[in-house]
Motif scaffolding. Sequence first.
Motif, PDB file in Angstrom:
ATOM      1  N   LYS A 159      54.319  -2.092  30.606  1.00 15.25           N
ATOM      2  CA  LYS A 159      52.974  -1.642  30.978  1.00 15.25           C
ATOM      3  C   LYS A 159      52.551  -0.435  30.138  1.00 15.25           C
ATOM      4  CE  LYS A 159      52.215  -1.742  35.380  1.00 15.25           C
ATOM      5  NZ  LYS A 159      52.161  -1.414  36.831  1.00 15.25           N
ATOM      6  N   ARG A 160      53.437   0.547  30.009  1.00 11.86           N
ATOM      7  CA  ARG A 160      53.109   1.775  29.263  1.00 11.86           C
ATOM      8  C   ARG A 160      52.957   1.495  27.772  1.00 11.86           C
ATOM      9  NH1 ARG A 160      51.556   5.756  32.936  1.00 11.86           N
ATOM     10  NH2 ARG A 160      52.786   5.407  34.824  1.00 11.86           N
ATOM     11  N   LYS A 161      53.806   0.629  27.237  1.00 11.52           N
ATOM     12  CA  LYS A 161      53.709   0.305  25.816  1.00 11.52           C
ATOM     13  C   LYS A 161      52.415  -0.446  25.513  1.00 11.52           C
ATOM     14  CE  LYS A 161      58.599   0.228  24.506  1.00 11.52           C
ATOM     15  NZ  LYS A 161      59.711  -0.610  23.991  1.00 11.52           N
ATOM     16  N   ALA A 162      52.036  -1.364  26.410  1.00  7.94           N
ATOM     17  CA  ALA A 162      50.787  -2.104  26.212  1.00  7.94           C
ATOM     18  C   ALA A 162      49.582  -1.161  26.281  1.00  7.94           C
ATOM     19  CB  ALA A 162      50.655  -3.203  27.269  1.00  7.94           C
ATOM     20  N   ALA A 163      49.613  -0.218  27.232  1.00  6.04           N
ATOM     21  CA  ALA A 163      48.525   0.754  27.355  1.00  6.04           C
ATOM     22  C   ALA A 163      48.407   1.613  26.106  1.00  6.04           C
ATOM     23  CB  ALA A 163      48.743   1.627  28.586  1.00  6.04           C
ATOM     24  N   GLN A 164      49.546   2.011  25.556  1.00  7.31           N
ATOM     25  CA  GLN A 164      49.523   2.829  24.346  1.00  7.31           C
ATOM     26  C   GLN A 164      48.937   2.056  23.177  1.00  7.31           C
ATOM     27  OE1 GLN A 164      53.232   4.655  23.282  1.00  7.31           O
ATOM     28  NE2 GLN A 164      52.430   5.497  21.374  1.00  7.31           N
ATOM     29  N   ARG A 165      49.345   0.806  23.002  1.00  3.27           N
ATOM     30  CA  ARG A 165      48.805  -0.010  21.898  1.00  3.27           C
ATOM     31  C   ARG A 165      47.307  -0.211  22.060  1.00  3.27           C
ATOM     32  NH1 ARG A 165      53.270  -3.289  22.810  1.00  3.27           N
ATOM     33  NH2 ARG A 165      51.916  -4.854  23.778  1.00  3.27           N
ATOM     34  N   TRP A 166      46.888  -0.509  23.295  1.00  6.88           N
ATOM     35  CA  TRP A 166      45.461  -0.744  23.546  1.00  6.88           C
ATOM     36  C   TRP A 166      44.650   0.514  23.216  1.00  6.88           C
ATOM     37  CZ3 TRP A 166      42.699  -5.072  24.970  1.00  6.88           C
ATOM     38  CH2 TRP A 166      41.342  -4.847  25.254  1.00  6.88           C
ATOM     39  N   CYS A 167      45.097   1.650  23.674  1.00  6.45           N
ATOM     40  CA  CYS A 167      44.353   2.887  23.468  1.00  6.45           C
ATOM     41  C   CYS A 167      44.392   3.355  22.021  1.00  6.45           C
ATOM     42  CB  CYS A 167      44.866   3.979  24.409  1.00  6.45           C
ATOM     43  SG  CYS A 167      44.465   3.672  26.150  1.00  6.45           S
ATOM     44  N   GLU A 168      45.481   3.059  21.311  1.00  8.13           N
ATOM     45  CA  GLU A 168      45.525   3.395  19.888  1.00  8.13           C
ATOM     46  C   GLU A 168      44.466   2.603  19.120  1.00  8.13           C
ATOM     47  OE1 GLU A 168      49.561   2.703  18.784  1.00  8.13           O
ATOM     48  OE2 GLU A 168      50.181   4.770  19.232  1.00  8.13           O
ATOM     49  N   TRP A 169      44.324   1.317  19.447  1.00 12.46           N
ATOM     50  CA  TRP A 169      43.291   0.501  18.802  1.00 12.46           C
ATOM     51  C   TRP A 169      41.899   0.995  19.188  1.00 12.46           C
ATOM     52  CZ3 TRP A 169      42.678  -2.496  14.856  1.00 12.46           C
ATOM     53  CH2 TRP A 169      41.573  -3.357  14.769  1.00 12.46           C
ATOM     54  N   ASP A 170      41.702   1.288  20.458  1.00  9.98           N
ATOM     55  CA  ASP A 170      40.408   1.772  20.932  1.00  9.98           C
ATOM     56  C   ASP A 170      40.031   3.086  20.243  1.00  9.98           C
ATOM     57  OD1 ASP A 170      38.190   1.544  22.959  1.00  9.98           O
ATOM     58  OD2 ASP A 170      39.011   3.473  23.583  1.00  9.98           O
ATOM     59  N   ASN A 171      40.981   4.011  20.141  1.00 13.42           N
ATOM     60  CA  ASN A 171      40.701   5.287  19.481  1.00 13.42           C
ATOM     61  C   ASN A 171      40.426   5.108  17.992  1.00 13.42           C
ATOM     62  OD1 ASN A 171      40.884   6.924  21.695  1.00 13.42           O
ATOM     63  ND2 ASN A 171      43.050   7.381  21.433  1.00 13.42           N
ATOM     64  N   LEU A 172      41.146   4.171  17.373  1.00 13.73           N
ATOM     65  CA  LEU A 172      40.953   3.929  15.948  1.00 13.73           C
ATOM     66  C   LEU A 172      39.529   3.480  15.646  1.00 13.73           C
ATOM     67  CD1 LEU A 172      42.100   3.520  13.060  1.00 13.73           C
ATOM     68  CD2 LEU A 172      42.737   1.200  13.778  1.00 13.73           C
ATOM     69  N   ILE A 173      39.008   2.534  16.414  1.00 17.18           N
ATOM     70  CA  ILE A 173      37.668   2.029  16.111  1.00 17.18           C
ATOM     71  C   ILE A 173      36.578   2.922  16.685  1.00 17.18           C
ATOM     72  CG2 ILE A 173      38.405  -0.341  15.771  1.00 17.18           C
ATOM     73  CD1 ILE A 173      37.563  -1.035  18.541  1.00 17.18           C
ATOM     74  N   THR A 174      36.941   3.776  17.641  1.00 16.49           N
ATOM     75  CA  THR A 174      35.967   4.747  18.144  1.00 16.49           C
ATOM     76  C   THR A 174      35.727   5.838  17.115  1.00 16.49           C
ATOM     77  OG1 THR A 174      36.580   4.364  20.454  1.00 16.49           O
ATOM     78  CG2 THR A 174      35.501   6.447  19.951  1.00 16.49           C
ATOM     79  N   THR A 175      36.794   6.331  16.511  1.00 20.17           N
ATOM     80  CA  THR A 175      36.680   7.448  15.572  1.00 20.17           C
ATOM     81  C   THR A 175      36.581   6.994  14.124  1.00 20.17           C
ATOM     82  OG1 THR A 175      39.086   7.645  15.368  1.00 20.17           O
ATOM     83  CG2 THR A 175      38.006   8.937  17.103  1.00 20.17           C
TER      84      THR A 175
END
Length: 315
Positions: A189-205
Motif C-alpha cells: 500500500k505504501r509503495k503504491a502510494a509513493q509511486r502514485w504521488c511521485e508521478w502526480d508531483n512530476l506532472i504537476t511541477t
Amino acid sequence: MSLLYQHGDALRRFHLAVGEGHQLGIEEYGCSEGTPLIMLHGGPGQGHSRNVLGYFNPQKYRIILFSQRGCGNSTPADFGNINTANLLKDIHTIRAHLGLQKVVLAGESFGAMLALLYAEQHREDVLGIVLWSSFLGTEADLHWLYGSQGAPAQIYPEQYLVFAQGAQTIESLLDNYHSALFGEDELLKRKAAQRWCEWDNLITTDSDMQGIRLCKADKQLSRAQHMVHFFSHQCFIKTQQITAGAHLLNHLPIWFIHSRHDLMCRYAPIHQLAQSIKAQLLILNGVGHCSANPIYAEAIRRAADLLLCKIQHHY
C-alpha cells in the motif's frame, strides 16, 4: 514584489456534519459582511490550504475554506460515501448552514470540476466563478494523465515505466493501484502510494524533484487513495457531463486562468469551453500546472478582483 493580499487569523473555525457520519473542517476569513466565496480545493483528496487566501481581497470577500469529505481535517475517510454527488451536496449544505443565498465559487483543478457541476445544478445560487488549472473529469483527461500515449508519458517515458508497473491499459493501471492502495498489505500500500504521488508531483511541477516535494506517508496514502477512488469511477459523472450542461452557465460571469503548458490539465478543452459559454480566459505561458508560481498567483488575484467588480456592477 507580490501583489497578493495579506490575511489575518480566521474569523472562525468549526466542523459541520453533512450526513453519513462525515464532518467537514471549515474555516472563514476576510470580511464577515463581504461577498461570500466558497473555495473548492484540488486533488481529489488534497485538503484545503490557506495559501489560496492571497488571491482574494479580505476587505471585500468572505472566504470559506473547507476540506472535502475524508481529507484534510475532515473525517472520517469512509470511501463508501465519498463521491461527486455527495461532494456537491456538501457545498449546498455549507451554503445553507451559513445562510448564504448566493455565492462565488472558486476552484482549482478537481475543485474547478466541482464548481462547474455545482453551478450547472444550482445556477440561481451562484454569483460568479473563478477557476484555475481546470480539470473536466472526462475519459480523455484520464487517458492524457495516465495512458501510455498521454503527453506526460511521452515526455517522461522512463518515469512512466516505473509508474505503470507493466500495465498495458489505463483500466488495468487503475485496477492495479486500487487493489494495492485499498488492500491489506501495508508495505504494498505504501509503495503504491509513493509511486502514485511521485508521478502526480512530476506532472504537476513538470520537473523531476526526486521526491523532495512529497508529503508525509499518511497524507501520501490518503491523496493516492482519493485520486484512484475517483478516477477508477470516471469521477462519478456522466461522459462529457460538464460540456453537455455548459449552456446553463451562459448567464454567469466566469473567469478561467490556465497555462498553455499544463501537463496535468489540458488547455484545449478549457479554451473550447470558455469560448462556448463566453467566459473570460486568462492564458499563461510556460508556468505549468502549479499556481504557486508568482505569475500564476497574481493572474488568479486579478481575476478574483475583476469578478468582484463585475458582480457589484451587475447586482
